[in-house]
Design a protein around this motif. Structure first.
Motif, PDB file in Angstrom:
ATOM      1  N   TYR A 180      -7.715  89.647 -38.398  1.00 56.14           N
ATOM      2  CA  TYR A 180      -6.822  89.759 -37.250  1.00 56.14           C
ATOM      3  C   TYR A 180      -5.793  88.642 -37.170  1.00 56.14           C
ATOM      4  O   TYR A 180      -5.075  88.538 -36.190  1.00 56.14           O
ATOM      5  N   LEU A 181      -5.702  87.811 -38.185  1.00 55.68           N
ATOM      6  CA  LEU A 181      -4.779  86.681 -38.163  1.00 55.68           C
ATOM      7  C   LEU A 181      -3.324  87.143 -38.066  1.00 55.68           C
ATOM      8  O   LEU A 181      -2.523  86.542 -37.353  1.00 55.68           O
ATOM      9  N   GLY A 182      -2.977  88.231 -38.729  1.00 53.37           N
ATOM     10  CA  GLY A 182      -1.615  88.762 -38.647  1.00 53.37           C
ATOM     11  C   GLY A 182      -1.268  89.211 -37.243  1.00 53.37           C
ATOM     12  O   GLY A 182      -0.156  88.957 -36.753  1.00 53.37           O
ATOM     13  N   TYR A 183      -2.218  89.870 -36.566  1.00 54.90           N
ATOM     14  CA  TYR A 183      -1.983  90.304 -35.194  1.00 54.90           C
ATOM     15  C   TYR A 183      -1.850  89.112 -34.249  1.00 54.90           C
ATOM     16  O   TYR A 183      -1.075  89.135 -33.309  1.00 54.90           O
ATOM     17  N   ILE A 184      -2.631  88.076 -34.509  1.00 48.82           N
ATOM     18  CA  ILE A 184      -2.554  86.876 -33.673  1.00 48.82           C
ATOM     19  C   ILE A 184      -1.196  86.218 -33.817  1.00 48.82           C
ATOM     20  O   ILE A 184      -0.587  85.788 -32.828  1.00 48.82           O
ATOM     21  N   LYS A 185      -0.665  86.167 -35.035  1.00 44.17           N
ATOM     22  CA  LYS A 185       0.657  85.574 -35.252  1.00 44.17           C
ATOM     23  C   LYS A 185       1.738  86.364 -34.516  1.00 44.17           C
ATOM     24  O   LYS A 185       2.640  85.789 -33.926  1.00 44.17           O
ATOM     25  N   ILE A 186       1.626  87.687 -34.564  1.00 53.64           N
ATOM     26  CA  ILE A 186       2.623  88.520 -33.862  1.00 53.64           C
ATOM     27  C   ILE A 186       2.520  88.328 -32.362  1.00 53.64           C
ATOM     28  O   ILE A 186       3.539  88.238 -31.679  1.00 53.64           O
ATOM     29  N   ALA A 187       1.310  88.216 -31.831  1.00 52.92           N
ATOM     30  CA  ALA A 187       1.123  88.034 -30.389  1.00 52.92           C
ATOM     31  C   ALA A 187       1.667  86.684 -29.935  1.00 52.92           C
ATOM     32  O   ALA A 187       2.235  86.573 -28.860  1.00 52.92           O
ATOM     33  N   VAL A 188       1.540  85.667 -30.772  1.00 55.47           N
ATOM     34  CA  VAL A 188       2.036  84.348 -30.412  1.00 55.47           C
ATOM     35  C   VAL A 188       3.563  84.325 -30.410  1.00 55.47           C
ATOM     36  O   VAL A 188       4.193  83.743 -29.526  1.00 55.47           O
ATOM     37  N   ILE A 189       4.145  85.021 -31.372  1.00 56.99           N
ATOM     38  CA  ILE A 189       5.616  85.058 -31.460  1.00 56.99           C
ATOM     39  C   ILE A 189       6.142  85.846 -30.296  1.00 56.99           C
ATOM     40  O   ILE A 189       6.996  85.524 -29.572  1.00 56.99           O
TER      41      ILE A 189
END
Length: 100
Positions: A91-100
């Motif tokens: 889920y690291l990719g989703y976390i990066k998108i949510a932070v951006i």
């Protein structure tokens, strides 16, 4: 009724309450964003507070399920476990998108 049937019915009820808690969490988050657009800070904070409570209820009900194979969240919160690390990596990719 034997104990296995009672445990299965209790687990089903707890899973249902957990799913309802997750749905309420999402609905209250959407309501908080709507209140934020309207510039209603008190309404937004109230919605966020109740969303947090709904999430806590969903998590508690999930861990109250007796049979670990029926839980919605399968991994434990042990930060050194391989299963937790795999879930974070997934889920690291989703976390990066949510932070951006």
């Amino acid at each position: 009724m034997d104990m296995n049937e009672i445990d299965a019915k209790e687990d089903g009820a707890l899973i249902f309450v957990s799913i309802v808690g997750i749905v309420l969490f999402i609905a209250l988050l959407m309501k908080a964003f709507e209140k934020h657009k309207e510039r209603d800070n008190e309404g937004m904070l109230t919605a966020l507070f109740f969303a947090f409570l709904a999430l806590l209820i969903a998590i508690m009900m999930n861990f109250a399920v007796q049979d670990p194979s029926k839980r919605l969240i399968k991994f434990t919160l042990d930060f050194n476990s391989n299963e937790f690390k795999e879930a974070i990596a997934c889920y690291l990719g989703y976390i990066k998108i949510a932070v951006i």
